[in-house]
Design a protein around this motif. Structure first.
Motif, PDB file in Angstrom:
ATOM      1  N   ASP A   1       9.055   7.054  -4.184  1.00  0.00           N
ATOM      2  CA  ASP A   1       9.744   7.793  -3.120  1.00  0.00           C
ATOM      3  C   ASP A   1       9.281   7.312  -1.741  1.00  0.00           C
ATOM      4  N   ALA A   2       7.985   7.038  -1.604  1.00  0.00           N
ATOM      5  CA  ALA A   2       7.455   6.544  -0.330  1.00  0.00           C
ATOM      6  C   ALA A   2       8.043   5.181  -0.004  1.00  0.00           C
ATOM      7  N   MET A   3       8.171   4.316  -1.026  1.00  0.00           N
ATOM      8  CA  MET A   3       8.754   3.003  -0.806  1.00  0.00           C
ATOM      9  C   MET A   3      10.231   3.119  -0.444  1.00  0.00           C
ATOM     10  N   THR A   4      10.923   4.065  -1.072  1.00  0.00           N
ATOM     11  CA  THR A   4      12.329   4.297  -0.737  1.00  0.00           C
ATOM     12  C   THR A   4      12.459   4.770   0.702  1.00  0.00           C
ATOM     13  N   ALA A   5      11.575   5.669   1.117  1.00  0.00           N
ATOM     14  CA  ALA A   5      11.598   6.174   2.501  1.00  0.00           C
ATOM     15  C   ALA A   5      11.395   5.030   3.483  1.00  0.00           C
ATOM     16  N   LEU A   6      10.444   4.152   3.183  1.00  0.00           N
ATOM     17  CA  LEU A   6      10.179   3.008   4.050  1.00  0.00           C
ATOM     18  C   LEU A   6      11.397   2.095   4.125  1.00  0.00           C
ATOM     19  N   SER A   7      12.082   1.902   2.993  1.00  0.00           N
ATOM     20  CA  SER A   7      13.272   1.060   2.948  1.00  0.00           C
ATOM     21  C   SER A   7      14.400   1.642   3.786  1.00  0.00           C
TER      22      SER A   7
ATOM     23  N   LEU B   1      -6.467   4.210   6.204  1.00  0.00           N
ATOM     24  CA  LEU B   1      -5.798   5.400   6.710  1.00  0.00           C
ATOM     25  C   LEU B   1      -4.811   6.003   5.713  1.00  0.00           C
ATOM     26  N   ILE B   2      -4.277   5.188   4.815  1.00  0.00           N
ATOM     27  CA  ILE B   2      -3.347   5.721   3.817  1.00  0.00           C
ATOM     28  C   ILE B   2      -4.092   6.524   2.755  1.00  0.00           C
TER      29      ILE B   2
ATOM     30  N   PHE C   1       0.817  -1.207   0.000  1.00  0.00           N
ATOM     31  CA  PHE C   1       0.000   0.000   0.000  1.00  0.00           C
ATOM     32  C   PHE C   1       0.858   1.267   0.000  1.00  0.00           C
ATOM     33  N   VAL C   2       1.991   1.226   0.721  1.00  0.00           N
ATOM     34  CA  VAL C   2       2.882   2.384   0.711  1.00  0.00           C
ATOM     35  C   VAL C   2       3.438   2.605  -0.694  1.00  0.00           C
ATOM     36  N   ALA C   3       3.725   1.503  -1.396  1.00  0.00           N
ATOM     37  CA  ALA C   3       4.253   1.617  -2.759  1.00  0.00           C
ATOM     38  C   ALA C   3       3.257   2.284  -3.697  1.00  0.00           C
ATOM     39  N   GLN C   4       1.953   2.209  -3.384  1.00  0.00           N
ATOM     40  CA  GLN C   4       0.943   2.851  -4.222  1.00  0.00           C
ATOM     41  C   GLN C   4       0.994   4.371  -4.109  1.00  0.00           C
TER      42      GLN C   4
ATOM     43  N   ILE D   1       8.498  -9.095  -7.245  1.00  0.00           N
ATOM     44  CA  ILE D   1       8.989  -7.714  -7.247  1.00  0.00           C
ATOM     45  C   ILE D   1       7.909  -6.757  -7.746  1.00  0.00           C
ATOM     46  N   ALA D   2       7.146  -7.203  -8.738  1.00  0.00           N
ATOM     47  CA  ALA D   2       6.132  -6.333  -9.338  1.00  0.00           C
ATOM     48  C   ALA D   2       5.002  -5.982  -8.382  1.00  0.00           C
ATOM     49  N   MET D   3       4.898  -6.688  -7.254  1.00  0.00           N
ATOM     50  CA  MET D   3       3.885  -6.340  -6.256  1.00  0.00           C
ATOM     51  C   MET D   3       4.180  -4.995  -5.612  1.00  0.00           C
ATOM     52  N   PHE D   4       5.442  -4.528  -5.711  1.00  0.00           N
ATOM     53  CA  PHE D   4       5.851  -3.325  -4.986  1.00  0.00           C
ATOM     54  C   PHE D   4       6.237  -2.160  -5.890  1.00  0.00           C
ATOM     55  N   THR D   5       6.384  -2.416  -7.165  1.00  0.00           N
ATOM     56  CA  THR D   5       6.737  -1.329  -8.076  1.00  0.00           C
ATOM     57  C   THR D   5       6.302  -1.684  -9.493  1.00  0.00           C
ATOM     58  N   ASP D   6       5.935  -0.653 -10.269  1.00  0.00           N
ATOM     59  CA  ASP D   6       5.603  -0.875 -11.668  1.00  0.00           C
ATOM     60  C   ASP D   6       6.710  -0.366 -12.588  1.00  0.00           C
TER      61      ASP D   6
END
Length: 441
Positions: A46-52, A182-183, A39-42, A343-348
């Motif tokens: 940048d949000a996914m990078t921040a989480l990483s 909430l997101i 959900f964060v990746a959606q 991998i495709a579940m988290f980025t397109d």
């Protein structure tokens, strides 16, 4: 679970009965991690990078709570096996008091360092802003995490794995439900973006602690958390830290590893940092079930070791090793067959998907042999041998993989980092075999 059951039940059914609730809860927990990242990746890459980038510090907080909980678990199980119930109670109470202190210190310290920590890995102002916003909320629940983990380890030490399963599953399900609400602000809920993911996680942790408190207050337990046991006992506190510190470092070392690998990969492309973050989200779906078996094994080994049943200790270890190897075999097959789908579940981003699929195919070569080091570490912790367990983890997460990743990256680029994973796992497994044989006698 009574003493005769833990000492006389056939080993495989015993481990299954102890581990299955934890495996189920760990599987749900790993699903939560994947769903959370999905959900964060959606929001954006940048949000996914921040989480990483936040992950290493978040993992460190979890490592302290779980690692110190391992020390509490091991001492309670040992003293119960040795028939010293009062000392077991005292270990639980001292462990709880120290865990509360840890929670407060970590909450304040980790929130304070995050802006500088994130700036060390990226100059992207959006990523830094998202990381700070997420961590400020997520780390505010550190005290809740600490108290919840103490209760979890107490229930496990007395053999009541179903309570921990229900508690963990409740928290994870609450988190999964609240994440999209909430997101993205679905229905009456506010749209909080990446902060919504942090709030959902915190509410899930509160739900887990609520289950533990309800059960502790409502049903009799072999361990009593009474203030009368909170008297000065330096020797007992030393034993808690003697097991808890190495166990904490065992769990915290991946944070150091991820930070080091992020530094190496940043020289090539931010996409590789995203790939590494996705890999660590995916590998929880593999290693958390294995950890569930370890959690079922640990009190059994501690109890039987305290009772002098050394033959059963060996049988419990060997059975656990086979079960973990089977899990790793399944994970290897999945990563070889459908790495691009994972991998495709988290980025397109097509480039990131291709790079991530290639990374998974390489890294998974070390999964099966890693069962040796994972099982040996858990067993040594159950025996109260924290230092030898730490040696194995240092080899696995620092001594071998970081130099190998840097050296191989000089010749093979980012691919060299991925090859360092399986190479380190193989060498660590060989060392772990001999370390366990030496210190389990």
């Amino acid at each position: 679970m009574n003493e005769n059951f833990m000492k006389e039940e056939p080993v495989l059914p015993l481990i299954t009965a102890m581990a299955l609730p934890m495996v189920i809860s760990m599987m749900v927990n790993s699903l939560y991690n994947i769903v959370d990242s999905f959900f964060v990746a959606q929001i954006s890459e940048d949000a996914m990078t921040a989480l990483s980038l936040v992950y290493p510090v978040q993992n460190f907080i979890n490592a302290v709570s779980i690692g110190f909980g391992v020390g509490i678990n091991a001492l309670i199980a040992y003293y119960l096996g040795a028939g010293e119930g009062e000392t077991a109670n005292r270990a639980a109470v001292h462990g709880m008091a120290l865990a509360v202190l840890h929670g407060v210190v970590l909450m304040v310290g980790c929130i304070a360092i995050m802006p500088q920590f994130l700036a060390a890995f990226t100059d992207n102002a959006t990523v830094i802003d998202m990381g700070v916003r997420y961590s400020n909320i997520a780390f505010s629940f550190s005290l809740i995490i600490m108290i919840g983990l103490v209760f979890e380890k107490i229930f496990q030490a007395v053999g009541n794995m179903k309570v921990t399963m229900i508690g963990l599953m409740t928290g994870c399900i609450v988190n999964i439900i609240l994440d999209p609400l909430l997101i993205f602000g679905i229905g009456p809920f506010p749209e909080w973006g990446i902060e919504g993911a942090a709030v959902a996680t915190g509410i899930g942790q509160i739900a887990t602690l609520g289950i533990y408190l309800f059960v502790y207050k409502s049903y009799p337990l072999r361990i009593s958390l009474s203030r009368r046991y909170l008297t000065a006992n330096a020797a007992l506190d030393f034993k808690l830290y003697a097991i808890g510190i190495p166990a904490t470092l065992n769990l915290a070392l991946p944070s150091l590893l991820v930070s080091a690998l992020n530094t190496i990969l940043a020289a090539f492309s931010q996409s590789y940092i995203v790939v590494l973050g996705i890999y660590y989200k995916l590998q929880t779906f593999l290693y958390l079930p294995a950890n569930g078996i370890i959690q079922g094994m640990r009190p059994l080994i501690g109890f039987n070791y305290g009772a002098g049943e050394h033959g059963r200790v060996k049988a419990i270890y060997n059975t656990t090793l086979v079960l973990n190897a089977a899990i790793m075999l399944a994970g290897t097959a999945i990563c070889l067959l459908v790495p691009d789908v994972l991998i495709a579940m988290f980025t397109d981003n097509a480039v990131t998907v291709e790079a991530g699929a290639q990374a998974l195919r390489i890294i998974c070569a070390g999964f099966i042999v890693s069962a040796v080091s994972v099982t040996a570490c858990g067993a040594l912790e159950g025996l109260g041998k924290g230092a030898p367990s730490l040696v194995i983890s240092l080899l696995r997460y620092v001594v071998l993989i970081i130099p190998a990743a840097w050296l191989l990256s000089q010749y093979f680029g980012a691919q060299g980092v991925w090859h360092a994973f399986w190479l380190a796992e193989l060498l660590t497994a060989i060392a772990a075999h001999f370390v366990y044989r030496r210190y389990s006698k």
